[in-house]
Design a protein around this motif. Structure first.
Motif, mmCIF file in Angstrom:
data_model
loop_
_atom_site.group_PDB
_atom_site.id
_atom_site.type_symbol
_atom_site.label_atom_id
_atom_site.label_comp_id
_atom_site.label_asym_id
_atom_site.label_seq_id
_atom_site.Cartn_x
_atom_site.Cartn_y
_atom_site.Cartn_z
ATOM 1 N N SER A 1 0.847 -1.472 0.140
ATOM 2 C CA SER A 1 0.094 -0.054 0.062
ATOM 3 C C SER A 1 0.864 1.182 -0.119
ATOM 4 O O SER A 1 0.571 2.135 -0.769
ATOM 5 C CB SER A 1 -0.963 -0.060 1.374
ATOM 6 N N ILE A 2 1.821 1.200 0.848
ATOM 7 C CA ILE A 2 2.843 2.379 0.879
ATOM 8 C C ILE A 2 3.331 2.710 -0.548
ATOM 9 O O ILE A 2 3.589 3.793 -0.938
ATOM 10 C CB ILE A 2 3.758 2.242 1.943
ATOM 11 N N LEU A 3 3.977 1.477 -1.057
ATOM 12 C CA LEU A 3 4.836 1.730 -2.443
ATOM 13 C C LEU A 3 3.863 1.971 -3.787
ATOM 14 O O LEU A 3 4.338 2.740 -4.282
ATOM 15 C CB LEU A 3 5.449 0.302 -2.597
ATOM 16 N N MET A 4 2.686 1.664 -3.414
ATOM 17 C CA MET A 4 1.603 2.082 -4.637
ATOM 18 C C MET A 4 1.261 3.648 -4.228
ATOM 19 O O MET A 4 1.336 4.262 -5.210
ATOM 20 C CB MET A 4 0.068 1.322 -4.224
ATOM 21 N N VAL A 5 1.137 4.132 -3.126
ATOM 22 C CA VAL A 5 0.752 5.547 -2.859
ATOM 23 C C VAL A 5 1.981 6.264 -3.492
ATOM 24 O O VAL A 5 1.770 7.372 -4.068
ATOM 25 C CB VAL A 5 0.484 5.728 -1.388
ATOM 26 N N LEU A 6 3.438 5.688 -3.124
ATOM 27 C CA LEU A 6 4.497 6.556 -3.535
ATOM 28 C C LEU A 6 4.759 6.531 -4.941
ATOM 29 O O LEU A 6 5.118 7.555 -5.784
ATOM 30 C CB LEU A 6 5.454 5.736 -2.696
ATOM 31 N N PHE A 7 4.384 5.301 -5.546
ATOM 32 C CA PHE A 7 4.438 5.364 -7.117
ATOM 33 C C PHE A 7 3.718 6.150 -7.768
ATOM 34 O O PHE A 7 3.944 7.167 -8.549
ATOM 35 C CB PHE A 7 4.216 3.828 -7.384
ATOM 36 N N TRP A 8 2.156 6.246 -7.485
ATOM 37 C CA TRP A 8 1.416 7.031 -8.052
ATOM 38 C C TRP A 8 1.448 8.501 -7.906
ATOM 39 O O TRP A 8 1.328 9.270 -8.436
ATOM 40 C CB TRP A 8 -0.275 6.654 -7.745
ATOM 41 N N SER A 9 1.825 8.833 -6.417
ATOM 42 C CA SER A 9 2.256 10.225 -6.183
ATOM 43 C C SER A 9 3.521 10.832 -7.042
ATOM 44 O O SER A 9 3.433 11.959 -7.552
ATOM 45 C CB SER A 9 2.636 10.210 -4.820
ATOM 46 N N THR A 10 4.383 9.761 -7.293
ATOM 47 C CA THR A 10 5.472 10.360 -8.229
ATOM 48 C C THR A 10 4.967 10.523 -9.470
ATOM 49 O O THR A 10 5.408 11.498 -10.191
ATOM 50 C CB THR A 10 6.716 9.194 -8.099
ATOM 51 N N VAL A 11 4.384 9.529 -10.017
ATOM 52 C CA VAL A 11 3.514 9.747 -11.476
ATOM 53 C C VAL A 11 3.005 11.058 -11.609
ATOM 54 O O VAL A 11 3.198 11.861 -12.504
ATOM 55 C CB VAL A 11 2.869 8.748 -11.817
ATOM 56 N N VAL A 12 2.084 11.419 -10.560
ATOM 57 C CA VAL A 12 1.441 12.719 -10.592
ATOM 58 C C VAL A 12 2.229 13.991 -10.566
ATOM 59 O O VAL A 12 2.035 14.862 -11.216
ATOM 60 C CB VAL A 12 0.406 12.572 -9.578
ATOM 61 N N VAL A 13 3.207 13.868 -9.792
ATOM 62 C CA VAL A 13 4.042 15.034 -9.520
ATOM 63 C C VAL A 13 4.979 15.237 -10.738
ATOM 64 O O VAL A 13 5.023 16.467 -11.407
ATOM 65 C CB VAL A 13 5.084 14.668 -8.145
ATOM 66 N N ILE A 14 5.313 14.333 -11.553
ATOM 67 C CA ILE A 14 6.227 14.352 -12.831
ATOM 68 C C ILE A 14 5.454 14.893 -13.630
ATOM 69 O O ILE A 14 5.554 15.811 -14.599
ATOM 70 C CB ILE A 14 6.691 12.957 -13.162
ATOM 71 N N VAL A 15 4.132 14.192 -14.089
ATOM 72 C CA VAL A 15 2.938 15.000 -14.872
ATOM 73 C C VAL A 15 2.908 16.343 -14.844
ATOM 74 O O VAL A 15 3.011 17.108 -15.641
ATOM 75 C CB VAL A 15 1.868 14.050 -15.099
ATOM 76 N N LEU A 16 2.184 16.719 -13.654
ATOM 77 C CA LEU A 16 2.358 18.147 -13.090
ATOM 78 C C LEU A 16 3.390 19.039 -13.256
ATOM 79 O O LEU A 16 3.438 20.181 -13.964
ATOM 80 C CB LEU A 16 1.842 18.188 -11.774
ATOM 81 N N TRP A 17 4.644 18.534 -13.356
ATOM 82 C CA TRP A 17 6.162 19.192 -13.377
ATOM 83 C C TRP A 17 6.135 19.654 -15.002
ATOM 84 O O TRP A 17 6.361 20.622 -15.226
ATOM 85 C CB TRP A 17 7.008 18.520 -12.667
ATOM 86 N N LEU A 18 5.739 18.447 -15.697
ATOM 87 C CA LEU A 18 5.851 18.423 -17.292
ATOM 88 C C LEU A 18 4.992 19.510 -17.871
ATOM 89 O O LEU A 18 5.355 20.418 -18.792
ATOM 90 C CB LEU A 18 5.825 16.977 -17.869
ATOM 91 N N VAL A 19 3.739 19.478 -17.231
ATOM 92 C CA VAL A 19 2.732 20.353 -17.668
ATOM 93 C C VAL A 19 3.036 21.736 -17.315
ATOM 94 O O VAL A 19 2.869 22.754 -18.257
ATOM 95 C CB VAL A 19 1.492 19.857 -17.364
ATOM 96 N N ARG A 20 3.499 22.107 -16.282
ATOM 97 C CA ARG A 20 3.645 23.226 -15.883
ATOM 98 C C ARG A 20 5.145 24.040 -16.335
ATOM 99 O O ARG A 20 4.801 25.035 -16.782
ATOM 100 C CB ARG A 20 3.920 23.517 -14.271
ATOM 101 N N SER A 21 5.998 22.986 -16.656
ATOM 102 C CA SER A 21 7.058 23.510 -17.394
ATOM 103 C C SER A 21 6.772 23.873 -18.895
ATOM 104 O O SER A 21 7.326 24.863 -19.353
ATOM 105 C CB SER A 21 8.203 22.602 -17.228
ATOM 106 N N GLN A 22 6.125 22.982 -19.516
ATOM 107 C CA GLN A 22 5.669 23.587 -20.863
ATOM 108 C C GLN A 22 4.790 24.640 -20.755
ATOM 109 O O GLN A 22 4.965 25.467 -21.770
ATOM 110 C CB GLN A 22 4.827 22.386 -21.521
ATOM 111 N N ALA A 23 3.956 24.881 -20.097
ATOM 112 C CA ALA A 23 3.177 26.350 -19.912
ATOM 113 C C ALA A 23 3.966 27.459 -19.670
ATOM 114 O O ALA A 23 3.878 28.485 -20.252
ATOM 115 C CB ALA A 23 2.059 25.945 -18.688
ATOM 116 N N LEU A 24 5.165 27.213 -18.758
ATOM 117 C CA LEU A 24 5.983 28.551 -18.597
ATOM 118 C C LEU A 24 6.676 28.716 -19.916
ATOM 119 O O LEU A 24 6.844 29.996 -19.958
ATOM 120 C CB LEU A 24 6.904 27.950 -17.348
#
Length: 94
Positions: free
Chosen positions: A32-55
């Motif tokens: 459960s902990i590893l699944m939360v960490l994995f999906w949190s990492t995926v969401v953070v990376i996607v948000l970082w990519l979207v925001r960096s492209q927008a900037l």
């Protein structure tokens, strides 16, 4: 040794009776902990990519209204008279 057919799939998968190979409930907690960490990492990376492209898609400084009017005049979107009127209005207000 006779094995009931209903137990055959479990024996083929290496089932040892508790499905956890000795981990008990710790395996569920760890998964459960590893699944939360994995999906949190995926969401953070996607948000970082979207925001960096927008900037990077917007210019650093904002163009002034007069610069915008000049660009519109250069593209032929407005006439010379309309450009002069915009320029006079901007010089009065600014």
């Amino acid at each position: 040794m006779l094995v009931p057919l209903s137990l055959l799939p479990f024996l083929q998968m290496g089932w040892d009776g508790d499905h956890m190979d000795g981990w008990g409930w710790g395996a569920w907690v760890m998964m459960s902990i590893l699944m939360v960490l994995f999906w949190s990492t995926v969401v953070v990376i996607v948000l970082w990519l979207v925001r960096s492209q927008a900037l990077h898609s917007h210019p650093e400084g904002k163009a002034s209204p007069l610069d915008l009017a000049r660009e519109r005049y250069a593209r032929g979107e407005i006439s010379h008279e309309e450009f002069e009127r915009i320029r006079e209005n901007l010089s009065r207000s600014g």
